[in-house]
Design a protein around this motif. Structure first.
Motif, PDB file in Angstrom:
ATOM      1  N   ASP A 297      -3.296  -4.015  -4.094  1.00 14.94           N
ATOM      2  CA  ASP A 297      -4.279  -4.614  -5.065  1.00 14.94           C
ATOM      3  C   ASP A 297      -5.389  -4.700  -4.565  1.00 14.94           C
ATOM      4  OD1 ASP A 297      -2.188  -5.065  -7.098  1.00 14.94           O
ATOM      5  OD2 ASP A 297      -1.746  -7.128  -6.163  1.00 14.94           O
ATOM      6  N   ALA A 298      -5.662  -4.856  -3.331  1.00 14.15           N
ATOM      7  CA  ALA A 298      -6.975  -4.979  -2.555  1.00 14.15           C
ATOM      8  C   ALA A 298      -7.600  -3.701  -1.920  1.00 14.15           C
ATOM      9  CB  ALA A 298      -6.628  -5.876  -1.403  1.00 14.15           C
ATOM     10  N   ILE A 299      -6.784  -2.865  -1.478  1.00 14.11           N
ATOM     11  CA  ILE A 299      -7.501  -1.401  -0.953  1.00 14.11           C
ATOM     12  C   ILE A 299      -6.991  -0.133  -1.748  1.00 14.11           C
ATOM     13  CG2 ILE A 299      -7.786  -2.770   1.239  1.00 14.11           C
ATOM     14  CD1 ILE A 299      -5.454  -0.963   2.304  1.00 14.11           C
ATOM     15  N   GLY A 300      -6.141  -0.283  -2.687  1.00 17.36           N
ATOM     16  CA  GLY A 300      -5.755   0.846  -3.280  1.00 17.36           C
ATOM     17  C   GLY A 300      -4.409   1.229  -2.906  1.00 17.36           C
ATOM     18  N   GLU A 301      -3.609   1.572  -4.259  1.00 16.76           N
ATOM     19  CA  GLU A 301      -2.274   1.742  -4.301  1.00 16.76           C
ATOM     20  C   GLU A 301      -1.994   2.957  -3.246  1.00 16.76           C
ATOM     21  OE1 GLU A 301      -4.296   1.898  -6.740  1.00 16.76           O
ATOM     22  OE2 GLU A 301      -3.823   0.469  -8.411  1.00 16.76           O
ATOM     23  N   LEU A 302      -2.629   4.085  -3.458  1.00 23.46           N
ATOM     24  CA  LEU A 302      -2.332   5.449  -2.677  1.00 23.46           C
ATOM     25  C   LEU A 302      -2.515   5.155  -1.191  1.00 23.46           C
ATOM     26  CD1 LEU A 302      -1.340   8.379  -2.962  1.00 23.46           C
ATOM     27  CD2 LEU A 302      -4.047   8.986  -3.005  1.00 23.46           C
ATOM     28  N   LYS A 303      -3.424   4.546  -0.750  1.00 21.78           N
ATOM     29  CA  LYS A 303      -3.774   4.289   0.840  1.00 21.78           C
ATOM     30  C   LYS A 303      -2.500   3.602   1.304  1.00 21.78           C
ATOM     31  CE  LYS A 303      -7.830   3.500   2.035  1.00 21.78           C
ATOM     32  NZ  LYS A 303      -9.365   2.940   2.171  1.00 21.78           N
ATOM     33  N   VAL A 304      -2.352   2.464   0.567  1.00 25.76           N
ATOM     34  CA  VAL A 304      -1.123   1.823   1.226  1.00 25.76           C
ATOM     35  C   VAL A 304       0.284   2.545   1.070  1.00 25.76           C
ATOM     36  CG1 VAL A 304       0.155  -0.321   0.575  1.00 25.76           C
ATOM     37  CG2 VAL A 304      -2.229  -0.394   0.576  1.00 25.76           C
ATOM     38  N   TYR A 305       0.522   3.494  -0.022  1.00 32.24           N
ATOM     39  CA  TYR A 305       1.307   4.061  -0.184  1.00 32.24           C
ATOM     40  C   TYR A 305       1.783   5.229   1.104  1.00 32.24           C
ATOM     41  CZ  TYR A 305       4.562   7.837  -1.930  1.00 32.24           C
ATOM     42  OH  TYR A 305       5.626   8.778  -2.185  1.00 32.24           O
ATOM     43  N   GLN A 306       0.624   5.753   1.542  1.00 30.95           N
ATOM     44  CA  GLN A 306       0.449   6.544   2.660  1.00 30.95           C
ATOM     45  C   GLN A 306       0.804   5.996   3.978  1.00 30.95           C
ATOM     46  OE1 GLN A 306      -3.091   8.043   1.910  1.00 30.95           O
ATOM     47  NE2 GLN A 306      -2.342  10.295   0.668  1.00 30.95           N
ATOM     48  N   ILE A 307       0.074   4.752   4.091  1.00 33.40           N
ATOM     49  CA  ILE A 307       0.362   3.938   5.393  1.00 33.40           C
ATOM     50  C   ILE A 307       1.827   3.627   5.393  1.00 33.40           C
ATOM     51  CG2 ILE A 307       0.017   1.546   6.396  1.00 33.40           C
ATOM     52  CD1 ILE A 307      -2.934   1.834   5.192  1.00 33.40           C
ATOM     53  N   GLY A 308       2.599   3.228   4.269  1.00 39.04           N
ATOM     54  CA  GLY A 308       4.083   2.983   4.480  1.00 39.04           C
ATOM     55  C   GLY A 308       4.748   4.176   4.615  1.00 39.04           C
ATOM     56  N   LEU A 309       4.601   5.217   4.303  1.00 44.66           N
ATOM     57  CA  LEU A 309       5.431   6.395   4.535  1.00 44.66           C
ATOM     58  C   LEU A 309       5.219   6.851   5.955  1.00 44.66           C
ATOM     59  CD1 LEU A 309       4.526   8.654   1.515  1.00 44.66           C
ATOM     60  CD2 LEU A 309       6.634   7.768   2.049  1.00 44.66           C
ATOM     61  N   ILE A 310       4.083   6.704   6.427  1.00 45.80           N
ATOM     62  CA  ILE A 310       3.685   7.066   8.243  1.00 45.80           C
ATOM     63  C   ILE A 310       4.403   6.045   8.829  1.00 45.80           C
ATOM     64  CG2 ILE A 310       1.924   7.335   9.691  1.00 45.80           C
ATOM     65  CD1 ILE A 310       0.040   8.339   7.743  1.00 45.80           C
ATOM     66  N   LEU A 311       4.182   4.823   8.633  1.00 48.28           N
ATOM     67  CA  LEU A 311       5.218   4.008   9.354  1.00 48.28           C
ATOM     68  C   LEU A 311       6.673   4.159   9.426  1.00 48.28           C
ATOM     69  CD1 LEU A 311       5.398   1.198  10.892  1.00 48.28           C
ATOM     70  CD2 LEU A 311       5.231   0.069   8.787  1.00 48.28           C
TER      71      LEU A 311
END
Length: 420
Positions: A297-311
């Motif tokens: 909600d704060a920084i953008g759906e796609l960016k968080v999606y990518q962070i989660g995948l890499i983690l």
């Protein structure tokens, strides 16, 4: 009252999600007991789960459509009977086809309603805080096993695996049906509105006593029908680009989820430790869904999606070489955070790209298609284990697929600022 009832919707979805997924994914704790009793191979047993993942996705489409057409309450009541009944019938398993009929048939029908109708309903009630609300309401995909893995292990140890199926079926069916009674499609169908003569819909706002309140998904009747809108979505190339990255996410996630307990046993730990690691993974998943829902909600759906995948990809890769108990626990928590956090963004990205007119059918279509990816992942992990006697290469493949999904998702970045 209307402003607060949307959180009742979230809590009802939370209960259904935890119960459905907690029951369904605790099946991994039955794996070894069934294999030991009947002498069946890993690939044979995992094949039933692969079929279940395919059919669970296939049934998500009609369940999502039913939620759009008839509302989530009746849809989820029916789903509750199928989940509870299918689990109960595990009591009578004696042939391989019984596993396939239960996981790929009866239970899969009910599980088709465990995600698409719920996230679509929440999306219609929320515009702001949508990521947080979806993260909470769909958290069962993560922390369901946090509650049901210990319960399942306890029932198996005390009653045997057959009676464990019976009581899980009774508990899950009762809870899902009870929670479904509180669901309504959107604020226009809330009980409060039926008795309020000063309630009406105007554009995207709900007017309560002449005060506009933006709750999310009011439909003003000018949009095309859900059926036509879904067909338009399915013809759009952006939808299939989205499916490619979501599919690889579920391919990798299914491997990690389904093989978690056997992987820990392969490392030389006992059943109690494997159940505890399932709980650790579930805890991380729940943290990821809520925490990354807020972040989205704060920084953008796609960016968080990518962070989660890499983690998740990095943590799975580390698990291949981990030997210490603390290291394994920590890595599975991180896998859970990454997998669950990226999973929350599936709905927010889909809704932002394609809107709410056919939200249930849209999310059902997404799950139906990516379920094929998941089934292939589970099947190959079982096959690789039968050929090599280890989950080593399965987890290498899992790590690679998480990373590839993050890479492919970048193709969606230029579309997320536009409406469909």
């Amino acid at each position: 009252m209307l402003m607060y009832y949307r959180w009742v919707i979230v809590f009802a979805c939370f209960t259904i999600s935890i119960t459905g997924y907690g029951t369904y994914f605790s099946v991994t704790l039955f794996y070894t007991h069934i294999i030991n009793e009947f002498g069946w191979s890993n690939s044979l047993v995992s094949g039933s789960v692969s079929l279940g993942l395919i059919m669970y996705g296939v049934f998500a489409l009609p369940m999502g459509w039913c939620a759009d057409r008839f509302g989530p309450r009746i849809t989820m009541i029916v789903a509750g009977f199928f989940v509870g009944g299918g689990t109960y019938l595990g009591l009578y398993i004696s042939e391989p086809w019984h596993l396939y009929a239960l996981y790929g048939g009866i239970t899969a029908i009910g599980m088709g309603g465990a995600w698409a109708p719920l996230v679509a309903t929440i999306s219609r009630w929320f515009e702001k805080q949508r990521g947080l609300a979806i993260g909470i309401g769909s958290i069962g995909g993560g922390i369901g096993t946090l509650f049901y893995a210990p319960l399942t292990e306890y029932l198996i140890q005390e009653l045997g695996w057959r009676l464990a199926y019976k009581w899980l079926g009774i508990i899950s069916g009762a809870l899902i049906v009870s929670a479904a009674l509180f669901l309504t499609k959107d604020p226009t169908t809330n009980l409060y509105c039926w008795f309020s003569s000063k309630y009406r819909v105007s554009g995207k706002y709900y007017l309560i006593k002449r005060n506009p309140v933006s709750l999310g998904a009011a439909e003003d009747g000018t949009n095309m029908s859900p059926n036509k809108n879904l067909l338009k979505i399915l013809k759009n190339v952006v939808f299939w680009k989205m499916i490619s990255t979501f599919g690889l996410w579920w391919f990798a996630g299914a491997i990690a989820t389904v093989t978690l307990a056997p992987f820990v046993l392969e490392k030389g730990f006992d059943y109690g430790v494997s159940a505890a690691v399932v709980v650790a993974f579930a805890l991380g998943n729940g943290i990821g869904r809520i925490g990354m829902g807020i972040a989205g909600d704060a920084i953008g759906e796609l960016k968080v999606y990518q962070i989660g995948l890499i983690l998740a990809g990095l943590a799975v890769f580390h698990l291949v070489f981990a030997t210490g108990l603390i290291s394994i626990f920590l890595m599975f928590i991180l896998v859970g955070i990454g997998f669950g956090g990226s999973g929350t963004q599936l709905t927010t990205i889909s809704i932002k790209l394609f809107g709410l007119d056919a939200a249930g059918a849209l999310m059902g279509s997404v799950l139906a298609i990516i379920g094929i990816f998941a089934a292939v992942g589970v099947f190959f992990s079982g096959l690789i284990h039968d050929l090599t006697g280890s989950y080593y290469w399965s987890y290498i493949l899992c790590s690679f697929m998480f990373t590839l999904s993050a890479f492919l998702s970048q193709r969606l970045s230029f579309r997320l600022g536009r409406s469909f």
